[in-house]
Design a protein around this motif. Structure first.
Motif, PDB file in Angstrom:
ATOM      1  N   LYS A 302       0.802  -1.183   0.229  1.00  0.00           N
ATOM      2  CA  LYS A 302       0.038   0.029   0.182  1.00  0.00           C
ATOM      3  C   LYS A 302       0.769   1.112   0.046  1.00  0.00           C
ATOM      4  CE  LYS A 302      -3.766  -0.422   0.249  1.00  0.00           C
ATOM      5  NZ  LYS A 302      -5.013  -0.674  -0.741  1.00  0.00           N
ATOM      6  N   ILE A 303       2.076   0.990   0.516  1.00  0.00           N
ATOM      7  CA  ILE A 303       3.017   2.599   0.755  1.00  0.00           C
ATOM      8  C   ILE A 303       3.539   2.838  -1.026  1.00  0.00           C
ATOM      9  CG2 ILE A 303       5.304   2.792   1.120  1.00  0.00           C
ATOM     10  CD1 ILE A 303       5.237   0.825   3.458  1.00  0.00           C
ATOM     11  N   PHE A 304       3.229   1.934  -1.689  1.00  0.00           N
ATOM     12  CA  PHE A 304       3.615   2.354  -3.154  1.00  0.00           C
ATOM     13  C   PHE A 304       2.502   2.732  -4.116  1.00  0.00           C
ATOM     14  CE2 PHE A 304       6.949  -0.660  -1.194  1.00  0.00           C
ATOM     15  CZ  PHE A 304       7.771   0.429  -1.099  1.00  0.00           C
ATOM     16  N   GLU A 305       1.087   2.403  -3.436  1.00  0.00           N
ATOM     17  CA  GLU A 305       0.189   2.433  -4.222  1.00  0.00           C
ATOM     18  C   GLU A 305      -0.847   3.704  -3.849  1.00  0.00           C
ATOM     19  OE1 GLU A 305      -2.022  -1.061  -3.062  1.00  0.00           O
ATOM     20  OE2 GLU A 305      -0.667  -2.430  -4.220  1.00  0.00           O
ATOM     21  N   VAL A 306      -0.682   4.257  -2.586  1.00  0.00           N
ATOM     22  CA  VAL A 306      -1.449   5.548  -2.104  1.00  0.00           C
ATOM     23  C   VAL A 306      -0.761   6.734  -2.775  1.00  0.00           C
ATOM     24  CG1 VAL A 306      -2.317   4.519  -0.209  1.00  0.00           C
ATOM     25  CG2 VAL A 306      -0.054   5.620  -0.142  1.00  0.00           C
ATOM     26  N   LYS A 307      -1.401   7.879  -2.816  1.00  0.00           N
ATOM     27  CA  LYS A 307      -1.014   9.047  -3.292  1.00  0.00           C
ATOM     28  C   LYS A 307       0.118   9.614  -2.500  1.00  0.00           C
ATOM     29  CE  LYS A 307      -2.618  13.629  -5.369  1.00  0.00           C
ATOM     30  NZ  LYS A 307      -3.966  14.201  -5.433  1.00  0.00           N
ATOM     31  N   ASP A 308       0.066   9.584  -1.202  1.00  0.00           N
ATOM     32  CA  ASP A 308       0.975  10.258  -0.394  1.00  0.00           C
ATOM     33  C   ASP A 308       1.199   9.144   0.705  1.00  0.00           C
ATOM     34  OD1 ASP A 308       2.581  11.499   1.359  1.00  0.00           O
ATOM     35  OD2 ASP A 308       0.892  13.009   1.952  1.00  0.00           O
ATOM     36  N   TYR A 309       2.431   8.443   0.257  1.00  0.00           N
ATOM     37  CA  TYR A 309       2.794   7.309   1.190  1.00  0.00           C
ATOM     38  C   TYR A 309       3.058   7.579   2.780  1.00  0.00           C
ATOM     39  CZ  TYR A 309       7.758   8.687   0.324  1.00  0.00           C
ATOM     40  OH  TYR A 309       8.834   9.646   0.601  1.00  0.00           O
ATOM     41  N   THR A 310       3.351   8.704   2.869  1.00  0.00           N
ATOM     42  CA  THR A 310       3.689   9.168   4.455  1.00  0.00           C
ATOM     43  C   THR A 310       2.497   9.359   5.224  1.00  0.00           C
ATOM     44  OG1 THR A 310       3.381  11.735   3.901  1.00  0.00           O
ATOM     45  CG2 THR A 310       5.504  10.689   3.459  1.00  0.00           C
ATOM     46  N   LYS A 311       1.382   9.204   4.586  1.00  0.00           N
ATOM     47  CA  LYS A 311       0.221   8.968   5.238  1.00  0.00           C
ATOM     48  C   LYS A 311      -0.072   7.408   5.767  1.00  0.00           C
ATOM     49  CE  LYS A 311      -1.338  13.115   4.599  1.00  0.00           C
ATOM     50  NZ  LYS A 311      -1.150  14.106   5.660  1.00  0.00           N
ATOM     51  N   ILE A 312       0.827   6.515   5.376  1.00  0.00           N
ATOM     52  CA  ILE A 312       0.740   5.232   5.990  1.00  0.00           C
ATOM     53  C   ILE A 312       1.264   5.311   7.335  1.00  0.00           C
ATOM     54  CG2 ILE A 312       1.326   2.833   5.542  1.00  0.00           C
ATOM     55  CD1 ILE A 312      -0.784   3.679   3.563  1.00  0.00           C
ATOM     56  N   VAL A 313       0.754   4.712   8.312  1.00  0.00           N
ATOM     57  CA  VAL A 313       1.316   4.947   9.828  1.00  0.00           C
ATOM     58  C   VAL A 313       2.661   3.838   9.661  1.00  0.00           C
ATOM     59  CG1 VAL A 313       1.004   4.377  12.306  1.00  0.00           C
ATOM     60  CG2 VAL A 313      -0.873   5.415  10.800  1.00  0.00           C
ATOM     61  N   ASN A 314       3.661   4.424  10.102  1.00  0.00           N
ATOM     62  CA  ASN A 314       5.041   3.880  10.254  1.00  0.00           C
ATOM     63  C   ASN A 314       5.361   3.323   9.124  1.00  0.00           C
ATOM     64  OD1 ASN A 314       5.203   4.331  13.009  1.00  0.00           O
ATOM     65  ND2 ASN A 314       3.638   2.796  13.458  1.00  0.00           N
ATOM     66  N   TYR A 315       5.281   4.018   7.876  1.00  0.00           N
ATOM     67  CA  TYR A 315       5.497   3.524   6.565  1.00  0.00           C
ATOM     68  C   TYR A 315       7.046   3.278   6.263  1.00  0.00           C
ATOM     69  CZ  TYR A 315       7.595   8.392   5.826  1.00  0.00           C
ATOM     70  OH  TYR A 315       8.447   9.261   5.827  1.00  0.00           O
ATOM     71  N   ASP A 316       7.869   4.164   7.164  1.00  0.00           N
ATOM     72  CA  ASP A 316       9.499   4.047   7.051  1.00  0.00           C
ATOM     73  C   ASP A 316       9.972   2.963   7.750  1.00  0.00           C
ATOM     74  OD1 ASP A 316       8.521   5.160   9.553  1.00  0.00           O
ATOM     75  OD2 ASP A 316      10.257   6.463   9.565  1.00  0.00           O
ATOM     76  N   THR A 317       9.542   2.569   8.901  1.00  0.00           N
ATOM     77  CA  THR A 317       9.550   1.283   9.720  1.00  0.00           C
ATOM     78  C   THR A 317       9.153  -0.061   9.105  1.00  0.00           C
ATOM     79  OG1 THR A 317       9.112   2.575  11.634  1.00  0.00           O
ATOM     80  CG2 THR A 317       9.314   0.314  12.074  1.00  0.00           C
ATOM     81  N   CYS A 318       8.028   0.278   8.307  1.00  0.00           N
ATOM     82  CA  CYS A 318       7.580  -0.865   7.531  1.00  0.00           C
ATOM     83  C   CYS A 318       8.648  -1.313   6.407  1.00  0.00           C
ATOM     84  CB  CYS A 318       6.151  -0.658   6.809  1.00  0.00           C
ATOM     85  SG  CYS A 318       5.314  -2.191   5.983  1.00  0.00           S
ATOM     86  N   ILE A 319       9.005  -0.402   5.757  1.00  0.00           N
ATOM     87  CA  ILE A 319      10.009  -0.720   4.677  1.00  0.00           C
ATOM     88  C   ILE A 319      11.270  -1.138   5.209  1.00  0.00           C
ATOM     89  CG2 ILE A 319      11.567   0.382   3.238  1.00  0.00           C
ATOM     90  CD1 ILE A 319       9.261   2.391   2.296  1.00  0.00           C
ATOM     91  N   LYS A 320      11.729  -0.777   6.299  1.00  0.00           N
ATOM     92  CA  LYS A 320      12.949  -1.324   6.847  1.00  0.00           C
ATOM     93  C   LYS A 320      12.862  -2.804   7.424  1.00  0.00           C
ATOM     94  CE  LYS A 320      14.747   3.319   8.048  1.00  0.00           C
ATOM     95  NZ  LYS A 320      15.060   4.137   9.293  1.00  0.00           N
ATOM     96  N   TYR A 321      11.715  -3.030   8.016  1.00  0.00           N
ATOM     97  CA  TYR A 321      10.993  -4.227   8.452  1.00  0.00           C
ATOM     98  C   TYR A 321      11.353  -5.324   7.366  1.00  0.00           C
ATOM     99  CZ  TYR A 321       7.728  -7.941   9.848  1.00  0.00           C
ATOM    100  OH  TYR A 321       7.251  -9.191  10.008  1.00  0.00           O
ATOM    101  N   PHE A 322      10.589  -4.922   5.993  1.00  0.00           N
ATOM    102  CA  PHE A 322      10.991  -5.881   4.910  1.00  0.00           C
ATOM    103  C   PHE A 322      12.207  -6.109   4.476  1.00  0.00           C
ATOM    104  CE2 PHE A 322       6.278  -5.885   5.292  1.00  0.00           C
ATOM    105  CZ  PHE A 322       5.649  -7.035   4.489  1.00  0.00           C
ATOM    106  N   LEU A 323      12.972  -5.047   4.532  1.00  0.00           N
ATOM    107  CA  LEU A 323      14.228  -5.306   3.972  1.00  0.00           C
ATOM    108  C   LEU A 323      15.159  -5.958   5.090  1.00  0.00           C
ATOM    109  CD1 LEU A 323      14.920  -1.507   2.603  1.00  0.00           C
ATOM    110  CD2 LEU A 323      14.341  -3.904   1.212  1.00  0.00           C
ATOM    111  N   GLU A 324      15.219  -5.712   6.311  1.00  0.00           N
ATOM    112  CA  GLU A 324      16.262  -6.276   7.312  1.00  0.00           C
ATOM    113  C   GLU A 324      15.550  -7.752   7.875  1.00  0.00           C
ATOM    114  OE1 GLU A 324      15.964  -3.273  10.163  1.00  0.00           O
ATOM    115  OE2 GLU A 324      17.141  -1.748   8.720  1.00  0.00           O
TER     116      GLU A 324
END
Length: 430
Positions: A302-324
Motif C-alpha cells: 500500500k505504501i507504493f500504491e497510495v498518493k501520499d505514502y507518508t500517510k501510511i502509519v510507520n511507513y518507514d519502519t515497515c519498509i525497513k522491516y521488510f528489508l531487514e
C-alpha cells in the motif's frame, strides 16, 4: 594425505584463522567488541574453540558483507591449494542437531535429525574429551566436509537421550530460522521438496486463481487450513468470505512476534488468529520457494500504491522491516518492486540512499542471492523432525484403538485423546 595429516592441517588452519581475527587491523576491534558482548576476556590470545565458531562463521563485515573465512583468504594470497580448500570448507560448514548412533574409535556415527542424513564423523579432538557421551544422546554440533570426509569442528550443546523432545524442538526451531538446513547436503531431500513446491504451486493457482491473497490475521489461519485441505484431498470450500481487508493499513509492533527461546516454537506455529491486534497478512505462493504467510504484506504494498505514502502509519519502519527481516526473500522484494514503478524512489528516500534494485538486494538479501532458501512453511511439510514434534509420527502401540467405522471429520478432535485435530494426528496418513 592420511587422516592424521588431514586433521593436523585442519587444526592448523583453525589456529591461523583464530590468530587472524585477533591481529587483523580491520577485524580485531570488532572481534574484541564481540567478546565483550558475550562476556569473554579479550586480553591475550583467544582460541577459536574458546569463543565457538559463531563469530567466524556468522559474522559478515565490510560494505560487501564478507564472511571471516573469505576475508582470511583475501588477506593471505600465498596459501597453498590444500589450505584454501580447508578454509572454503569451513566457510560452508554445517551446524545442526545430531543423534549419536554409535561412538567410534576416532569419532561418531550420527544422524542429522534436521536433514535426515547419517554421517560418520571424525573428531578433531581426542575422544577422551567426550567421555559420558553415548548412543542415543543428542548434540548440537558443527561439521565440515573436506574432500568427502566429515570432521567435527565443535560441540556447542549436549542433551541426554531422555531429552529427545527437547532435541527435536530445538531442531524444528533451527528449521524455522534456517529452512535450507533440511535439504543442505542432502540432494535427494532437496529434490523431494522442490517437487512439492511445483505440485503445490499448481494447486494454489487452481484454488485461489492467483499467487497472492491478502486478508486480516484473524482469518489467515482458517484460509491456509482450507487450502491445505484442498492440497491434501481436493476438498474445495468457498473462501471468499475470509478475504477481509483491515480497517486501516498500518504497520506496528505485534507483541506475539517477540519470541524468547522458551516460547519460540509455540509462537511460531500457533497461528495469527490468537493475536490480540488486527493486521493484514499476505498469503503468497512463490513458484520457486513455496508458501509464505507474511504479516503486513498488504501494508508494504500500500505504501507504493497510495498518493501520499507518508500517510501510511510507520511507513518507514515497515519498509525497513521488510528489508531487514531475514525471513523475507529477495524474490519477495523483487516482486513488489516489479509491481510498483515508484518502489526504488520511495525506498531510497526512506534509506537516504541511491540504490539500484540489485544493489538493494545485494545489501539486504545477500543470503537469498547466495543460496536457494525454500520457505520454512513448505519445508516443514517434509520434515520428519517437525512431524515427530507434532506427534504425527508416533508409536501406534501407545495409542488406543480407534473405531474407524465412525465418520471422523478431518478438523474434529482426534478420538485417541491427544488433543490434536484428527488430520494432524491419527488421520495424518489416512
Amino acid at each position: 594425505m592420511n587422516i592424521q595429516e588431514r586433521m593436523d592441517s585442519i587444526n592448523s588452519v583453525i589456529k591461523n584463522i583464530a590468530e587472524f581475527i585477533q591481529t587483523n587491523e580491520n577485524i580485531k576491534d570488532d572481534f574484541n567488541e564481540y567478546l565483550r558482548t558475550i562476556g569473554a576476556n579479550a586480553k591475550g590470545n583467544v582460541s577459536l574453540q574458546t569463543v565457538g565458531f559463531s563469530y567466524i562463521l556468522e559474522r559478515n563485515l565490510g560494505e560487501d558483507l564478507k564472511s571471516i573465512p573469505q576475508l582470511y583468504l583475501e588477506n593471505n594470497k600465498g596459501l597453498d591449494k590444500d589450505t584454501k580448500t580447508i578454509v572454503e570448507a569451513i566457510d560452508n560448514s554445517i551446524s545442526s542437531v545430531f543423534e549419536i548412533k554409535k561412538v567410534t574409535k576416532n569419532g561418531f556415527d550420527m544422524l542429522n535429525i534436521v536433514n535426515e542424513r547419517r554421517y560418520n564423523i571424525i573428531s578433531l579432538m581426542k575422544m577422551t574429551t567426550f567421555r559420558g557421551l553415548g548412543s542415543g544422546d543428542y548434540i548440537i554440533a558443527r561439521i565440515v566436509n573436506i574432500n568427502g570426509d566429515y570432521y567435527l569442528l565443535e560441540i556447542s550443546g549436549v542433551l541426554p537421550a531422555t531429552r529427545k523432545d527437547d532435541a527435536y524442538r530445538f531442531a524444528v526451531a533451527k528449521i524455522i530460522q534456517n529452512p535450507e538446513l533440511v535439504y543442505l547436503d542432502n540432494p535427494e531431500k532437496q529434490k523431494e521438496i522442490e517437487d512439492d513446491v511445483a505440485d503445490i504451486y499448481k494447486k494454489f493457482i487452481d484454488y485461489f486463481g492467483k499467487t497472492e491473497i491478502i486478508t486480516i490475521n484473524k482469518n489467515a489461519d482458517e484460509l491456509i487450513g482450507m487450502f491445505n485441505d484442498f492440497a491434501e484431498d481436493g476438498t474445495k470450500k468457498d473462501f471468499q468470505s475470509l478475504i477481509v481487508e483491515p480497517e486501516e493499513y498500518k504497520y506496528f509492533n505485534v507483541s506475539e512476534f517477540n519470541n524468547s527461546y522458551d516460547n519460540f516454537l509455540e509462537n511460531s506455529l500457533g497461528g495469527f488468529s490468537s493475536h490480540k491486534e488486527t493486521y493484514d497478512v499476505g498469503i503468497i505462493y512463490d513458484e520457486e520457494l513455496g508458501l509464505y504467510a507474511i504479516p503486513f504484506y498488504g501494508t508494504f504494498n500500500k505504501i507504493f500504491e497510495v498518493k501520499d505514502y507518508t500517510k501510511i502509519v510507520n511507513y518507514d519502519t515497515c519498509i525497513k522491516y521488510f528489508l531487514e527481516n531475514d525471513k523475507f526473500s529477495a524474490n519477495l522484494i523483487r516482486n513488489v518492486a516489479n509491481k510498483h514503478k515508484n518502489f526504488m524512489e520511495i525506498v531510497n528516500a526512506v534509506l537516504a540512499k541511491n540504490y539500484t534494485l540489485e544493489e538493494l538486494l545485494k545489501t539486504y538479501k545477500r543470503r537469498y542471492i547466495k543460496n536457494k532458501i525454500i520457505s520454512s512453511t513448505t519445508v516443514l511439510y517434509r520434515s520428519s523432525a517437525f512431524s515427530s514434534t507434532l506427534g504425527i509420527i508416533e508409536d501406534n502401540e501407545n495409542k488406543p484403538q480407534i473405531d474407524l467405522s465412525q465418520k471422523i471429520g478431518r478438523n474434529d478432535p482426534c478420538p485417541c485423546g491427544s488433543g490434536k485435530k484428527y488430520k494432524k494426528c491419527c488421520g495424518a496418513n489416512v
